[in-house]
Design a protein around this motif. Structure first.
Motif, PDB file in Angstrom:
ATOM      1  N   TYR A   1       0.702  -1.470  -0.243  1.00  0.00           N
ATOM      2  CA  TYR A   1      -0.329  -0.123   0.572  1.00  0.00           C
ATOM      3  C   TYR A   1       0.229   1.468  -0.181  1.00  0.00           C
ATOM      4  O   TYR A   1       0.256   2.499  -0.223  1.00  0.00           O
ATOM      5  CB  TYR A   1      -0.769   0.221   1.246  1.00  0.00           C
ATOM      6  CG  TYR A   1      -1.969  -1.057   1.004  1.00  0.00           C
ATOM      7  CD1 TYR A   1      -2.822  -0.768  -0.209  1.00  0.00           C
ATOM      8  CD2 TYR A   1      -2.936  -1.870   1.607  1.00  0.00           C
ATOM      9  CE1 TYR A   1      -3.958  -1.805   0.118  1.00  0.00           C
ATOM     10  CE2 TYR A   1      -3.179  -2.891   1.609  1.00  0.00           C
ATOM     11  CZ  TYR A   1      -4.406  -2.761   0.559  1.00  0.00           C
ATOM     12  OH  TYR A   1      -5.577  -3.449   0.591  1.00  0.00           O
TER      13      TYR A   1
ATOM     14  N   PHE B   1      -7.617  -1.434   8.887  1.00  0.00           N
ATOM     15  CA  PHE B   1      -7.767  -0.755   7.467  1.00  0.00           C
ATOM     16  C   PHE B   1      -9.543   0.037   8.620  1.00  0.00           C
ATOM     17  O   PHE B   1     -10.431  -0.263   8.599  1.00  0.00           O
ATOM     18  CB  PHE B   1      -8.915  -1.650   6.646  1.00  0.00           C
ATOM     19  CG  PHE B   1      -7.911  -2.557   6.469  1.00  0.00           C
ATOM     20  CD1 PHE B   1      -7.177  -1.919   5.126  1.00  0.00           C
ATOM     21  CD2 PHE B   1      -7.185  -3.887   6.237  1.00  0.00           C
ATOM     22  CE1 PHE B   1      -6.079  -2.467   4.345  1.00  0.00           C
ATOM     23  CE2 PHE B   1      -5.976  -4.378   6.022  1.00  0.00           C
ATOM     24  CZ  PHE B   1      -5.744  -3.474   4.424  1.00  0.00           C
TER      25      PHE B   1
ATOM     26  N   ILE C   1      -4.517   2.648   7.107  1.00  0.00           N
ATOM     27  CA  ILE C   1      -4.255   1.304   7.242  1.00  0.00           C
ATOM     28  C   ILE C   1      -2.757   1.473   8.117  1.00  0.00           C
ATOM     29  O   ILE C   1      -1.935   2.387   8.157  1.00  0.00           O
ATOM     30  CB  ILE C   1      -3.939   1.024   5.712  1.00  0.00           C
ATOM     31  CG1 ILE C   1      -4.599   1.088   5.125  1.00  0.00           C
ATOM     32  CG2 ILE C   1      -3.306  -0.917   5.462  1.00  0.00           C
ATOM     33  CD1 ILE C   1      -3.913   1.130   4.103  1.00  0.00           C
TER      34      ILE C   1
END
Length: 566
Positions: free
Chosen positions: A476, A541, A530
């Motif tokens: 991410y 999350f 996150i």
């Protein structure tokens, strides 16, 4: 693997407590079981250690407790003789081995000539924070795993301000722990000798009385319905005495206890998770609430730093989220202070970056500044201390979405005892107007917009799980989308690098400590964050939206959640 087998065999050769010896003998040649217990030491994360009870370096047991206490002792010693004399306040919850681990901590500290002040019975974590400040100790320790299941326990360290250690102090202790060559060679002294030397002092009820005296200062509103019916459950934990005594001294006449959960029992026999965030933890409270016609249900976790609340709704009860309760408390506190003429001109509300933005909107209406911190109440406490020193702001309230709140600063950690009393006062005030907390919440939504939040936690157990979680987090950080569910990402807050990247590619600095957190803010003011948990093997999350109606908000949050789970 051979190194882990050698370590396993070394443990077996020690004079182990029977339960630990039995566990290690039972796993025999199971390499996976050996790896899970020995591939690392229990990590020292958010202010301390938390892990499964059992045998091995990656478990909470008398030896890993000694290792944590030894690291703390060396840290205190490095701060001089005065720090050693001021000593350490120690408290513990009702979990398995909590008392034993507290005493073992004192035995290690005593071997270094460090004074300990230990409660004779379980006490709430926030009372430990209060005790540090009251006794002016150099540090504090609480043995707890907070709201984790019965298989867990922990070792949490506090600084002289009564707050959980921030990274600077924690890293110093970790460094000392890493220098320990033989976990079985850590020195301890028997308690009777420590008592004779004045290095082990058992705390008396006068501190309970002082804590209660401070709790009673929370009562600011006399326009309340003292006949309101309340059900309270401590979930087998340490909140029983201060919460029930506090409600009684506030004047409430009808407080009903969930008798099955009054028993202080580390097995938590009536719940799978002793966590007031979980609806299942309220099942017995709801049952009793129906029987007695209660208006309000309160539940504290085992160490009484988190509070859950349920409110009568039609024929049943509705649980409030941490974000909802935080917004209600903030509005009520500011409203009350404004009416009483005690709202400071330089008031500040502190929340975490993953907490709802509804609180910021409420604070703005009252002319109160909002400060955001990283997740963890230690950062809120750090800001409180900063503002006390600079006089730039006056603290009025602090909270995080995970059911943690602090009203008055005689404690410097989230305090479910304080909040239980304040929620009862708040609900009783609205009762005089013919309203419930749900009515009050709906009024906030109509005024400020419909805020909806959600949390998804993914668990990653063991060594392989930890590696998998690191890979997900790295993915991410390295693959930032320009759109999410068709909505443009306007800026990205990367707390690991300390940089905010705007839509046009320009950057700004984040003036907060660096942590592995990523937050994406979208064009419609929705956001996603996150981060790895600091206390559990989980990747979390967080989602937040604001819309003009409840239906729109629920639809928007579901779209965001689906995007990250599909």
């Amino acid at each position: 693997m051979s190194t882990l087998i050698d370590l396993y065999n070394k443990w077996l050769q020690q004079d182990l407590p029977p339960l630990l010896e039995k566990e290690l003998t039972a796993i025999g040649t199971d390499e996976k079981a050996i790896e899970d217990r020995f591939y690392q030491y229990v990590s020292f994360g958010t202010g301390g250690m938390r892990g499964l009870l059992g045998a091995g370096t990656n478990r909470m047991n008398v030896f890993t407790i000694r290792r944590g206490a030894e690291g703390l002792a060396r840290f205190i010693t490095s701060n001089g003789e005065d720090a050693k004399k001021r000593g350490v306040a120690i408290a513990y919850d009702t979990r398995h081995f909590s008392f034993e681990f507290a005493v073992e901590t004192a035995r290690v500290l005593g071997a270094h000539g460090i004074t300990s002040y230990v409660y004779k019975e379980s006490r709430p974590t926030p009372q430990l924070s209060f005790t540090i400040r009251e006794l002016n100790t150099f540090a504090g320790v609480v043995i707890t795993a907070s709201h984790n299941p019965k298989q867990y326990n922990g070792f949490k360290v506090y600084g002289e301000d009564g707050a959980q250690l921030v990274p600077t102090g924690a890293n110093a202790i970790i460094q000392h722990m890493d220098e320990i060559e033989d976990i079985f060679a850590i020195a301890t002294i028997n308690t009777d000798i420590l008592e004779q030397q004045g290095l082990l002092n058992w705390l008396s009820i006068d501190l309970d009385e002082k804590y209660m005296k401070n709790l009673l200062t929370l009562k600011e509103n006399t326009n309340i319905d003292l006949n309101m019916k309340i059900v309270y459950t401590p979930l087998h934990g340490a909140g029983l005495v201060p919460v029930t005594d506090g409600l009684k001294q506030f004047g409430f006449k009808h407080v009903h206890l969930v008798e099955q959960q009054v028993v202080q029992d580390g097995a938590f026999p009536t719940v799978t998770y002793p966590n007031p965030e979980e609806a299942a933890a309220f099942s017995l409270a709801i049952e009793l609430g129906q029987q007695v016609g209660a208006d309000l249900l309160l539940a504290t976790d085992p160490d009484a730093d988190r509070l859950g609340v349920a409110v009568r709704s039609g024929n049943g009860y509705e649980l409030l989220t941490g974000n909802e309760l935080g917004a209600l408390l903030l509005h009520y506190i500011l409203q009350t202070k404004q009416a009483n003429g005690t709202l400071p001109d330089n008031g500040v509300m502190i929340k975490t970056i993953v907490t709802s933005e509804l609180g910021a909107a409420i604070a703005e209406q009252f002319g109160v500044t909002t400060i955001n911190t990283l997740t963890g109440f230690k950062y809120i406490a750090e800001k409180i201390a900063e503002f006390e020193a600079t006089k730039s702001h006056s603290y009025v309230f602090g909270y995080e979405e995970s059911y943690g709140y602090l009203i008055e600063t005689f404690a410097r950690d989230k305090d479910a005892v304080q909040v239980a009393l304040k929620v009862a006062e708040m609900a009783a005030h609205y009762a005089t107007e013919g309203k419930t907390l749900l009515h009050a919440l709906n009024e906030l939504n109509e005024q400020f917009g419909y805020y909806e939040e959600a949390l998804i936690s993914k668990t990653f157990e063991g060594k392989d799980g930890q590696e998998q979680m690191k890979a997900i987090l790295n993915h991410y950080h390295e693959n930032i989308p320009t759109k999410i569910a068709g909505i443009a990402v306007t800026h990205v807050e990367d707390y690991l690098t300390g940089v905010v990247t705007l839509q046009d590619g320009s950057t700004e600095s984040i003036l907060l400590p660096k942590e592995n957190v990523l937050k994406l803010v979208l064009e419609d003011c929705s956001w996603i964050a996150i981060r790895p948990s600091g206390t559990e093997p989980k990747c979390k999350f967080y989602f937040g939206v604001v819309k003009e109606s409840a239906e729109q908000a629920k639809e928007a949050i579901n779209i965001l959640m689906k995007y990250f789970t599909s």
